[in-house]
Design an enzyme around this catalytic site. Structure first.
Site, PDB file in Angstrom:
ATOM      1  CD1 TRP A  36       6.633  18.329  79.181  1.00  0.00           C
ATOM      2  CD2 TRP A  36       5.668  20.355  78.260  1.00  0.00           C
ATOM      3  NE1 TRP A  36       7.416  19.183  78.841  1.00  0.00           N
ATOM      4  CE2 TRP A  36       7.097  20.369  78.330  1.00  0.00           C
ATOM      5  CE3 TRP A  36       5.107  21.459  78.106  1.00  0.00           C
ATOM      6  CZ2 TRP A  36       7.784  21.510  77.823  1.00  0.00           C
ATOM      7  CZ3 TRP A  36       5.662  22.536  77.744  1.00  0.00           C
ATOM      8  CH2 TRP A  36       7.076  22.669  77.354  1.00  0.00           C
ATOM      9  CG  MET A  37       6.909  14.898  74.066  1.00  0.00           C
ATOM     10  SD  MET A  37       6.309  13.757  72.727  1.00  0.00           S
ATOM     11  CE  MET A  37       6.121  14.919  71.466  1.00  0.00           C
ATOM     12  CG  ASN A  38      10.536  18.434  77.533  1.00  0.00           C
ATOM     13  OD1 ASN A  38       9.973  18.208  78.297  1.00  0.00           O
ATOM     14  ND2 ASN A  38      12.015  18.635  77.456  1.00  0.00           N
ATOM     15  CG  ASP A  39      14.709  17.433  75.349  1.00  0.00           C
ATOM     16  OD1 ASP A  39      13.888  18.493  75.131  1.00  0.00           O
ATOM     17  OD2 ASP A  39      15.626  17.316  76.219  1.00  0.00           O
ATOM     18  CD  GLN A  55      13.264  14.734  79.642  1.00  0.00           C
ATOM     19  OE1 GLN A  55      13.388  15.460  80.632  1.00  0.00           O
ATOM     20  NE2 GLN A  55      13.379  13.438  79.881  1.00  0.00           N
TER      21      GLN A  55
END
Ligand code: FRU
Length: 495
Positions: A36-39, A55
């Site tokens: 998973w990757m966010n910001d 993230q």
């Protein structure tokens, strides 16, 4: 020293990340090693290279205890994935190393500043976050968290500030002073951006409130960024829980750009214009850097929080960053265009001039899912008009994604209803464009599962993910009325 948790993440990503086939990734957009990757975090220059952290939860395609993933590039297009930079391995960040930023120190080391999250359970059983700001220093690959962490805590909050929503430090330097913005939630429950300053990045003093939401644009303001651009001061924030306002802002997590002046004495931004940053469906938490040549470049998470469970099956990563975008301010508005480096990857030019048609048409060799295409449209006759014009991409017999322009209402729509999503999610966005123009210019960047649209040389941008099968690569054009169009199309090719 590399902690056990960080080593575990590095071993995991090295072992399994390389089995993700290249054709499951976009060609030139940044993706995580695995999971998973966010910001985007720490988007910055270090020793002449562009670094980007993110993230990261390597073990699953869903949000979990946040690590910092890491990548670098020389041209924003060709990314090199690096080992994870941080894991939540300290008592003050045991529940997550949340978003933050990076800067090169005068002694040549790189400093990461991030939010450490520690959950506490109150007597009544309620669990809440304690968020503090922390630092780690390293050499571009390995980082040590400092013993003095956390360096900005509840004790540094103004009266009424909240230690539960106190996050996403963005560091920048002016002269020999470092500044740091942190998102917070004052007593009224809305968002505000606090400013701190320091001479050494370690000991910080509170300056004041740079900007407040007053419950006007959402509630908590996440991921702030602030910079001078073209004679104005620009604040970018990502508010949670927004209410819709006309066609400018939609409900939920949004992105807001505030343009104005700056009262240095009071450390307060003077608000002149407020607008959305991206008018599409998948864009959040943008962060910028300044290039040595002066360009201000922005990157964002090409996703929105509401649809993170609508993932394609069988792919061991989730999350892409947008194409980095060069920013300007013109006539009180934010202008954004893909970095010019993208043009170095253009191949197989196809040019059509003054194609006159009404109804539906397609053009030979205008197709594909990894491309850069600019379409200019005007009425076919001098004083003529048309009702609407559409570009359909990612088409096969069943699927299509549409960009539509309606001159009468000055609106552009992106619509991915028929892109193959089998979830009941928002698929359509309309937004306003500059009125009364003879011609509209639509630039579409496709990279397998994403569409980024730039209208009139970056006056508006709209971004959407589409998980349509890659065999759906046809493109056609439709018009209600007689139009004349120019099409300039390139494949984007990475050798
Ligand atoms: C924004 C955000 C940040 C936080 C991070 C956690 O998307 O909620 O405020 O630092 O994500 O992953």
């Amino acid at each position: 020293m590399t902690s056990e948790l960080l080593q575990k993440a590095r071993t995991f990503e090295a072992r399994y990340g390389r089995f993700i086939p290249d054709d499951q990734r976009p060609v030139f957009h940044m993706t995580p090693n695995i999971g998973w990757m966010n910001d985007p975090n720490g988007f910055s220059i270090y020793k002449g290279e562009i670094h980007l952290f993110y993230q990261y939860h390597p073990y699953e395609n869903k949000w979990g205890p946040m690590h910092w993933g890491h990548a670098k590039t020389r041209d924003f297009i060709r990314w090199e994935r690096l080992p994870a930079a941080m894991a939540p391995d300290m008592p003050y960040d045991k529940d997550g190393c949340f978003s933050g930023s990076a800067i090169e120190l005068p002694d040549g080391r790189q400093l990461l500043m991030y939010t450490g999250v520690r959950q506490v359970r109150a007597e009544n059983g309620e669990v809440s976050d304690i968020q503090t700001q922390c630092v780690a220093i390293g050499d571009g690959e390995n980082y040590e968290k400092l013993d003095i962490n956390p360096i900005i805590t509840a004790a540094d909050l103004p009266q009424g500030g909240s230690p539960h929503d106190f996050r996403d430090p963005k560091i920048y330097k002016e002269g020999d002073t470092y500044y740091c913005l942190v998102g917070n939630r004052p007593a009224d429950g809305s968002g505000s951006i606090l400013l701190y300053e320091s001479k050494d990045c370690l000991s910080w003093t509170y300056d004041g409130v740079l900007a407040s939401c007053h419950n006007q644009y959402g509630l908590m303001w996440e991921c702030p960024d602030f910079f001078e651009l073209d004679g104005k001061y620009v604040l970018l924030v990502s508010p949670q829980e927004m209410n819709p306002i006309g066609l400018e802002f939609h409900a939920g997590n949004g992105t807001v750009c505030i343009i104005g002046g700056y009262d240095r004495e009071k450390h307060h931004q003077i608000r002149e214009c407020v607008q959305a940053i991206d008018y599409g469906l998948d864009f959040y938490a943008p962060q910028t850097l300044q290039m040595p040549d002066g360009r201000r470049v922005m990157i964002a998470w090409m996703q929105n929080w509401e649809t993170t469970n609508c993932q394609p099956r069988g792919i061991r990563y989730f999350g892409e960053m947008t194409i980095p975008r060069e920013l300007h301010v013109r006539d009180g508005r934010l202008i954004q265009n893909p970095v010019r480096e993208l043009e170095n990857y253009r191949s197989y030019q196809i040019l059509y001039k003054n194609v006159v048609f009404s109804g539906t048409t397609s053009l030979q060799n205008v197709k594909g899912r990894v491309l850069d295409m600019t379409v200019k449209v005007r009425p076919a006759m001098e004083n003529g008009s048309y009702q609407w014009f559409k570009i359909n991409v990612a088409m096969d017999g069943e699927h299509y994604v549409t960009v539509r322009y309606k001159p009468e209402s000055n609106t552009v729509r992106i619509d991915r209803t028929h892109s193959g999503f089998s979830h009941d999610i928002v698929c359509v966005r309309d937004f306003l464009v500059r009125p009364c123009q003879k011609e509209i210019k639509l630039r579409l960047i496709l990279d397998r599962h994403s569409l980024e649209l730039f209208v009139n040389d970056g006056e508006q941008a709209a971004t959407a993910m589409l998980y349509t099968d890659l065999n759906a690569d046809a493109i056609n054009f439709e018009a209600d009325g007689c139009v004349s169009m120019d099409v300039e199309k390139y494949d984007l090719v990475m050798e």
